[in-house]
Structures are given as structure tokens and as C-alpha cells.
Write a protein that holds these residues in place. Structure first.
Motif: not given
Length: 117
Positions: A29-30, A73-78, A80-81
Motif C-alpha cells: 500500500r502507498v 512509501c510502499r509498505l507491506a499490508p501488515d 500500513a496502519s
């Protein structure tokens, strides 16, 4: 009769089946990052949670409105909170990590809904 794609301009390509099996929940996710310091980060710097890279900086700048550095940034879903505390490792050769907090985009408050002191 052969299979017709929905869009005639899209053709089969290597990896198409793998992309179709991937769920939207598993994609990066961005998100925004607010740095805890005014030091700048760069495009390509890795984002870490502990020892493990969980994303990559896509763009960064100094925000005069927020008086700190910000980045997308692009983050792993876990990870991205909003509110998640992460670190950005710099590619400058000093093995330095800068603390940052995950935030939603946009960074600013154009409707002026936040209380200002």
C-alpha cells in the motif's frame, strides 16, 4: 472458440496467472511517513520494522507546513496502519536509521478540521 480478453488491447504476458491469483489484501500500500526529525530521506531508502525491511520510500521532501520531513512509501499490508512506528535506513553508507510514523495521505488538512493551538 478461443478465449477473448475483455480488453482487446491487453494480451497474455508472463506472470498474468500469478497476478490474477494475488488478492488485493496482499498487495503493498502507498502510505505517508512523518519523520521524527528534519533529516531528509531519499527515493529508494528501505523502510524497516526492527531488522526486517517492510517497504521502500518512493518520494520524500521537507514540509514547511509540518516543519519536518515527510515521505511517501510502499509498505507491506501488515505495517500500513496509521500510527505504526517504523525506521528508514539510509543508503548513505553510515548505517543510520531514522524514526518515522505511518500516516494517511494527504499530509495536510485543507478543510482545517484539526484543532490548532
Amino acid at each position: 472458440m478461443p478465449h477473448q480478453p475483455l480488453n482487446p488491447y491487453i494480451h497474455d504476458f508472463v506472470g498474468r496467472a500469478a497476478l490474477q491469483r494475488e488478492t488485493p489484501e496482499s498487495r503493498h500500500r502507498v502510505m505517508g511517513l512523518k519523520m521524527h526529525s528534519s533529516e531528509l530521506v531519499s527515493h529508494g531508502d528501505l523502510v524497516y520494522h526492527g531488522r526486517y525491511p517492510v517497504g521502500v520510500v518512493t518520494s520524500a521532501t521537507q514540509s514547511p507546513l509540518l516543519d519536518r520531513s515527510i515521505a511517501m512509501c510502499r509498505l507491506a499490508p501488515d505495517f500500513a496502519s496509521p500510527g505504526t512506528q517504523l525506521e528508514i535506513g539510509q543508503l548513505d553508507g553510515h548505517q543510520k536509521r531514522l524514526a518515522a510514523e505511518v500516516v494517511t495521505l494527504p499530509f495536510h488538512d485543507p478543510e482545517r478540521l484539526k484543532v490548532r493551538s
